[in-house]
Write a protein that holds these residues in place. Sequence first.
Motif, PDB file in Angstrom:
ATOM      1  N   ALA A   1      37.233  31.138  29.166  1.00 21.15           N
ATOM      2  CA  ALA A   1      36.079  31.969  29.511  1.00 21.15           C
ATOM      3  C   ALA A   1      36.061  32.271  31.007  1.00 21.15           C
ATOM      4  CB  ALA A   1      34.784  31.269  29.098  1.00 21.15           C
ATOM      5  N   ALA A   2      36.417  31.287  31.834  1.00 17.34           N
ATOM      6  CA  ALA A   2      36.443  31.502  33.281  1.00 17.34           C
ATOM      7  C   ALA A   2      37.520  32.511  33.661  1.00 17.34           C
ATOM      8  CB  ALA A   2      36.672  30.174  34.005  1.00 17.34           C
ATOM      9  N   GLU A   3      38.676  32.430  33.023  1.00 12.15           N
ATOM     10  CA  GLU A   3      39.750  33.392  33.305  1.00 12.15           C
ATOM     11  C   GLU A   3      39.337  34.805  32.904  1.00 12.15           C
ATOM     12  OE1 GLU A   3      43.246  31.873  31.370  1.00 12.15           O
ATOM     13  OE2 GLU A   3      43.384  30.151  32.732  1.00 12.15           O
TER      14      GLU A   3
ATOM     15  N   ALA B   1      37.502  46.489  41.621  1.00 10.39           N
ATOM     16  CA  ALA B   1      38.368  47.664  41.754  1.00 10.39           C
ATOM     17  C   ALA B   1      37.571  48.945  41.535  1.00 10.39           C
ATOM     18  CB  ALA B   1      39.528  47.575  40.771  1.00 10.39           C
ATOM     19  N   GLN B   2      36.684  48.936  40.569  1.00 11.79           N
ATOM     20  CA  GLN B   2      35.871  50.124  40.309  1.00 11.79           C
ATOM     21  C   GLN B   2      34.928  50.400  41.473  1.00 11.79           C
ATOM     22  OE1 GLN B   2      34.205  48.962  36.528  1.00 11.79           O
ATOM     23  NE2 GLN B   2      35.756  50.111  35.376  1.00 11.79           N
TER      24      GLN B   2
ATOM     25  N   GLU C   1      42.993  44.532  44.242  1.00 13.36           N
ATOM     26  CA  GLU C   1      44.360  44.873  43.831  1.00 13.36           C
ATOM     27  C   GLU C   1      44.622  44.397  42.405  1.00 13.36           C
ATOM     28  OE1 GLU C   1      46.997  43.202  46.741  1.00 13.36           O
ATOM     29  OE2 GLU C   1      46.169  44.449  48.356  1.00 13.36           O
ATOM     30  N   TYR C   2      44.210  43.196  42.100  1.00 17.01           N
ATOM     31  CA  TYR C   2      44.387  42.652  40.757  1.00 17.01           C
ATOM     32  C   TYR C   2      43.625  43.507  39.736  1.00 17.01           C
ATOM     33  CZ  TYR C   2      44.113  39.328  36.863  1.00 17.01           C
ATOM     34  OH  TYR C   2      44.177  38.741  35.633  1.00 17.01           O
ATOM     35  N   GLY C   3      42.427  43.890  40.079  1.00 19.04           N
ATOM     36  CA  GLY C   3      41.629  44.728  39.181  1.00 19.04           C
ATOM     37  C   GLY C   3      42.257  46.096  38.964  1.00 19.04           C
TER      38      GLY C   3
ATOM     39  N   PHE D   1      37.120  40.289  34.574  1.00 14.78           N
ATOM     40  CA  PHE D   1      36.032  41.271  34.641  1.00 14.78           C
ATOM     41  C   PHE D   1      35.552  41.453  36.081  1.00 14.78           C
ATOM     42  CE2 PHE D   1      35.661  40.653  30.016  1.00 14.78           C
ATOM     43  CZ  PHE D   1      35.514  41.962  29.621  1.00 14.78           C
ATOM     44  N   GLN D   2      35.516  40.368  36.859  1.00 18.72           N
ATOM     45  CA  GLN D   2      35.160  40.486  38.273  1.00 18.72           C
ATOM     46  C   GLN D   2      36.143  41.405  38.993  1.00 18.72           C
ATOM     47  OE1 GLN D   2      35.147  36.279  39.436  1.00 18.72           O
ATOM     48  NE2 GLN D   2      33.090  36.624  40.245  1.00 18.72           N
TER      49      GLN D   2
END
Length: 135
Positions: free
Chosen positions: A77-79, A90-91, A122-124, A84-85
């Motif tokens: 759930a944390a991952e 990114a958005q 960057e990850y997002g 989502f964060q």
Amino acid sequence: MPDSHAQASDPSGSTAPAGAGAGAGEAPAPRRRPAQLLFEPQAAEPEPERFFDLESIEDPAELLRRSTELALAFRAAAERATDFQAVAAAQLADTRRFDALSETEIAERADWTADYAVKMIEYGRGLLQPRRHDD
């Protein structure tokens, strides 16, 4: 001489000028007061803290199995929440948005460092890119 602007209270608690609503010669209804409490209500006993009922499991093997299951579920759930964060960061940083935020503003909102915010953005962006499957 009585005050002609005196207010009287009816049993429902609304006020009206003295004599209003009363027939000729009727006295206004007496003012009612709330009943006085003679005791303090008992406070509910606080329930003991429970964590998924783990404290009630007596068998160590079952306790290990169940607590491991919960730890893995929380980790997953944390991952997922972190993904989502990153997508949201990114958005929010997308310069095509009229209300785009800087890395610093995103870091402040998420309680991150500025460097971590850059990495999450960057990850997002990577998560938002369409997936390409090699054939």
